[in-house]
Write a protein that holds these residues in place. Structure first.
Motif, PDB file in Angstrom:
ATOM      1  N   MET A 171       0.843  -1.198   0.000  1.00  0.00           N
ATOM      2  CA  MET A 171       0.000   0.000   0.000  1.00  0.00           C
ATOM      3  C   MET A 171       0.884   1.256   0.000  1.00  0.00           C
ATOM      4  O   MET A 171       0.577   2.238  -0.675  1.00  0.00           O
ATOM      5  N   GLU A 172       1.988   1.197   0.740  1.00  0.00           N
ATOM      6  CA  GLU A 172       2.905   2.343   0.795  1.00  0.00           C
ATOM      7  C   GLU A 172       3.512   2.622  -0.588  1.00  0.00           C
ATOM      8  O   GLU A 172       3.622   3.779  -1.002  1.00  0.00           O
ATOM      9  N   GLU A 173       3.896   1.569  -1.327  1.00  0.00           N
ATOM     10  CA  GLU A 173       4.436   1.746  -2.680  1.00  0.00           C
ATOM     11  C   GLU A 173       3.382   2.364  -3.603  1.00  0.00           C
ATOM     12  O   GLU A 173       3.696   3.233  -4.423  1.00  0.00           O
ATOM     13  N   CYS A 174       2.138   1.941  -3.464  1.00  0.00           N
ATOM     14  CA  CYS A 174       1.059   2.494  -4.280  1.00  0.00           C
ATOM     15  C   CYS A 174       0.831   3.964  -3.951  1.00  0.00           C
ATOM     16  O   CYS A 174       0.605   4.778  -4.852  1.00  0.00           O
ATOM     17  N   LYS A 175       0.907   4.312  -2.663  1.00  0.00           N
ATOM     18  CA  LYS A 175       0.768   5.724  -2.276  1.00  0.00           C
ATOM     19  C   LYS A 175       1.875   6.563  -2.896  1.00  0.00           C
ATOM     20  O   LYS A 175       1.635   7.684  -3.372  1.00  0.00           O
ATOM     21  N   LEU A 176       3.094   6.043  -2.905  1.00  0.00           N
ATOM     22  CA  LEU A 176       4.228   6.772  -3.489  1.00  0.00           C
ATOM     23  C   LEU A 176       4.065   6.917  -5.009  1.00  0.00           C
ATOM     24  O   LEU A 176       4.381   7.970  -5.570  1.00  0.00           O
ATOM     25  N   MET A 177       3.591   5.854  -5.663  1.00  0.00           N
ATOM     26  CA  MET A 177       3.370   5.927  -7.109  1.00  0.00           C
ATOM     27  C   MET A 177       2.353   7.017  -7.437  1.00  0.00           C
ATOM     28  O   MET A 177       2.536   7.797  -8.375  1.00  0.00           O
ATOM     29  N   ILE A 178       1.294   7.069  -6.664  1.00  0.00           N
ATOM     30  CA  ILE A 178       0.252   8.081  -6.883  1.00  0.00           C
ATOM     31  C   ILE A 178       0.784   9.474  -6.560  1.00  0.00           C
ATOM     32  O   ILE A 178       0.563  10.420  -7.311  1.00  0.00           O
ATOM     33  N   ALA A 179       1.503   9.592  -5.453  1.00  0.00           N
ATOM     34  CA  ALA A 179       2.015  10.900  -5.021  1.00  0.00           C
ATOM     35  C   ALA A 179       2.885  11.554  -6.093  1.00  0.00           C
ATOM     36  O   ALA A 179       2.902  12.783  -6.227  1.00  0.00           O
ATOM     37  N   HIS A 180       3.574  10.740  -6.863  1.00  0.00           N
ATOM     38  CA  HIS A 180       4.467  11.261  -7.900  1.00  0.00           C
ATOM     39  C   HIS A 180       3.712  12.077  -8.950  1.00  0.00           C
ATOM     40  O   HIS A 180       4.255  13.017  -9.524  1.00  0.00           O
ATOM     41  N   TYR A 181       2.441  11.732  -9.215  1.00  0.00           N
ATOM     42  CA  TYR A 181       1.648  12.416 -10.247  1.00  0.00           C
ATOM     43  C   TYR A 181       0.430  13.148  -9.678  1.00  0.00           C
ATOM     44  O   TYR A 181      -0.373  13.680 -10.428  1.00  0.00           O
ATOM     45  N   ILE A 203      -1.154  15.943  -8.674  1.00  0.00           N
ATOM     46  CA  ILE A 203      -0.942  17.384  -8.827  1.00  0.00           C
ATOM     47  C   ILE A 203      -1.646  18.182  -7.733  1.00  0.00           C
ATOM     48  O   ILE A 203      -1.090  19.122  -7.179  1.00  0.00           O
ATOM     49  N   ASN A 204      -2.873  17.798  -7.386  1.00  0.00           N
ATOM     50  CA  ASN A 204      -3.617  18.581  -6.392  1.00  0.00           C
ATOM     51  C   ASN A 204      -3.399  18.110  -4.955  1.00  0.00           C
ATOM     52  O   ASN A 204      -3.952  18.680  -4.027  1.00  0.00           O
ATOM     53  N   GLY A 205      -2.595  17.066  -4.771  1.00  0.00           N
ATOM     54  CA  GLY A 205      -2.206  16.642  -3.429  1.00  0.00           C
ATOM     55  C   GLY A 205      -3.290  15.968  -2.609  1.00  0.00           C
ATOM     56  O   GLY A 205      -3.187  15.907  -1.386  1.00  0.00           O
ATOM     57  N   ASP A 206      -4.311  15.390  -3.251  1.00  0.00           N
ATOM     58  CA  ASP A 206      -5.390  14.762  -2.485  1.00  0.00           C
ATOM     59  C   ASP A 206      -5.178  13.270  -2.221  1.00  0.00           C
ATOM     60  O   ASP A 206      -6.038  12.600  -1.669  1.00  0.00           O
ATOM     61  N   GLY A 207      -4.030  12.734  -2.643  1.00  0.00           N
ATOM     62  CA  GLY A 207      -3.714  11.335  -2.359  1.00  0.00           C
ATOM     63  C   GLY A 207      -4.310  10.346  -3.346  1.00  0.00           C
ATOM     64  O   GLY A 207      -4.242   9.136  -3.133  1.00  0.00           O
ATOM     65  N   GLN A 208      -4.893  10.839  -4.406  1.00  0.00           N
ATOM     66  CA  GLN A 208      -5.456   9.976  -5.448  1.00  0.00           C
ATOM     67  C   GLN A 208      -5.286  10.653  -6.789  1.00  0.00           C
ATOM     68  O   GLN A 208      -4.963  11.840  -6.856  1.00  0.00           O
ATOM     69  N   LEU A 209      -5.491   9.879  -7.861  1.00  0.00           N
ATOM     70  CA  LEU A 209      -5.345  10.444  -9.202  1.00  0.00           C
ATOM     71  C   LEU A 209      -6.710  10.618  -9.849  1.00  0.00           C
ATOM     72  O   LEU A 209      -7.465   9.659  -9.973  1.00  0.00           O
ATOM     73  N   ASN A 210      -6.996  11.850 -10.272  1.00  0.00           N
ATOM     74  CA  ASN A 210      -8.201  12.055 -11.085  1.00  0.00           C
ATOM     75  C   ASN A 210      -7.809  11.809 -12.536  1.00  0.00           C
ATOM     76  O   ASN A 210      -6.645  11.541 -12.848  1.00  0.00           O
ATOM     77  N   PHE A 211      -8.763  11.899 -13.443  1.00  0.00           N
ATOM     78  CA  PHE A 211      -8.478  11.570 -14.842  1.00  0.00           C
ATOM     79  C   PHE A 211      -7.425  12.499 -15.447  1.00  0.00           C
ATOM     80  O   PHE A 211      -6.552  12.052 -16.188  1.00  0.00           O
ATOM     81  N   ASP A 212      -7.478  13.790 -15.140  1.00  0.00           N
ATOM     82  CA  ASP A 212      -6.495  14.724 -15.705  1.00  0.00           C
ATOM     83  C   ASP A 212      -5.077  14.388 -15.240  1.00  0.00           C
ATOM     84  O   ASP A 212      -4.130  14.460 -16.020  1.00  0.00           O
ATOM     85  N   GLU A 213      -4.933  14.015 -13.976  1.00  0.00           N
ATOM     86  CA  GLU A 213      -3.616  13.625 -13.463  1.00  0.00           C
ATOM     87  C   GLU A 213      -3.153  12.324 -14.119  1.00  0.00           C
ATOM     88  O   GLU A 213      -1.971  12.160 -14.440  1.00  0.00           O
ATOM     89  N   PHE A 214      -4.088  11.404 -14.332  1.00  0.00           N
ATOM     90  CA  PHE A 214      -3.785  10.146 -15.003  1.00  0.00           C
ATOM     91  C   PHE A 214      -3.299  10.404 -16.429  1.00  0.00           C
ATOM     92  O   PHE A 214      -2.339   9.794 -16.887  1.00  0.00           O
ATOM     93  N   LYS A 215      -3.955  11.348 -17.149  1.00  0.00           N
ATOM     94  CA  LYS A 215      -3.532  11.693 -18.514  1.00  0.00           C
ATOM     95  C   LYS A 215      -2.099  12.219 -18.511  1.00  0.00           C
ATOM     96  O   LYS A 215      -1.310  11.873 -19.378  1.00  0.00           O
ATOM     97  N   MET A 225       0.275   9.305 -17.978  1.00  0.00           N
ATOM     98  CA  MET A 225       0.390   8.452 -19.166  1.00  0.00           C
ATOM     99  C   MET A 225       1.157   9.168 -20.278  1.00  0.00           C
ATOM    100  O   MET A 225       1.888   8.535 -21.015  1.00  0.00           O
ATOM    101  N   SER A 226       1.011  10.472 -20.392  1.00  0.00           N
ATOM    102  CA  SER A 226       1.748  11.196 -21.434  1.00  0.00           C
ATOM    103  C   SER A 226       3.247  11.203 -21.136  1.00  0.00           C
ATOM    104  O   SER A 226       4.063  11.249 -22.036  1.00  0.00           O
ATOM    105  N   LEU A 227       3.599  11.150 -19.862  1.00  0.00           N
ATOM    106  CA  LEU A 227       5.023  11.118 -19.490  1.00  0.00           C
ATOM    107  C   LEU A 227       5.606   9.727 -19.616  1.00  0.00           C
ATOM    108  O   LEU A 227       6.830   9.582 -19.640  1.00  0.00           O
ATOM    109  N   GLN A 228       4.769   8.706 -19.710  1.00  0.00           N
ATOM    110  CA  GLN A 228       5.230   7.332 -19.839  1.00  0.00           C
ATOM    111  C   GLN A 228       5.614   6.979 -21.268  1.00  0.00           C
ATOM    112  O   GLN A 228       6.305   6.031 -21.508  1.00  0.00           O
ATOM    113  N   THR A 229       5.106   7.737 -22.234  1.00  0.00           N
ATOM    114  CA  THR A 229       5.351   7.394 -23.636  1.00  0.00           C
ATOM    115  C   THR A 229       6.486   8.179 -24.212  1.00  0.00           C
ATOM    116  O   THR A 229       6.969   9.113 -23.688  1.00  0.00           O
TER     117      THR A 229
END
Length: 143
Positions: free
Chosen positions: A112-122, A124-136, A139-143
């Protein structure tokens, strides 16, 4: 070969009568040739929406806008589908819990801690989760 040369080749192939314009009928045929289905009415609407000079035909620049617009719409739809797979709980966000669950389904075991860190990296608004815009963005940085 750059993409505009490729677009030009495709455009010229679809421009059956060589008038440097694509009619709704030509557009309908070209969509059919690449395995798609488009009614003449849909082709007419597409041409009407993309026609920059009002002549009822697509010039090369209009064609490029149409092709690039369709590609972008498909990318967004694919991203939305992927987002829904990770989101899973109907919250509209990817949470550490939903990320952990999806990764384990894919054969990747994360804490769970690794998942929190993965999410924290992207996150943007600091709420501890990824909304669709943050997910986009992620994903754009992954390609």
């Amino acid at each position: 070969m750059d993409k505009y040369k490729q677009y030009e080749r495709v455009f010229n192939h679809f421009d059956e009568n060589g008038d440097m314009k694509i009619s709704p009928c030509e557009l309908q045929k070209c969509v059919g040739l690449i395995g798609g289905v488009m009614s003449l009415e849909e082709a007419e609407v597409a041409v009407m929406l993309m026609d920059s000079d009002g002549d009822g035909l697509l010039c090369f620049e209009d064609f490029v806008k149409l092709v690039e617009g369709v590609g972008e719409e498909e990318k967004i739809n694919d991203l939305k589908e992927a987002f829904r797979m990770y989101e899973m709980d109907g919250s509209g966000c990817i949470t550490p819990k939903s990320l952990k669950r999806m990764l384990s389904r894919l054969g990747e075991s994360k804490t769970m801690e690794e998942c929190k860190l993965m999410i924290a990296h992207y996150d943007i608004n600091g709420d501890g989760q990824l909304n669709f815009d943050e997910f986009k963005v992620m994903m754009s940085l992954q390609t």
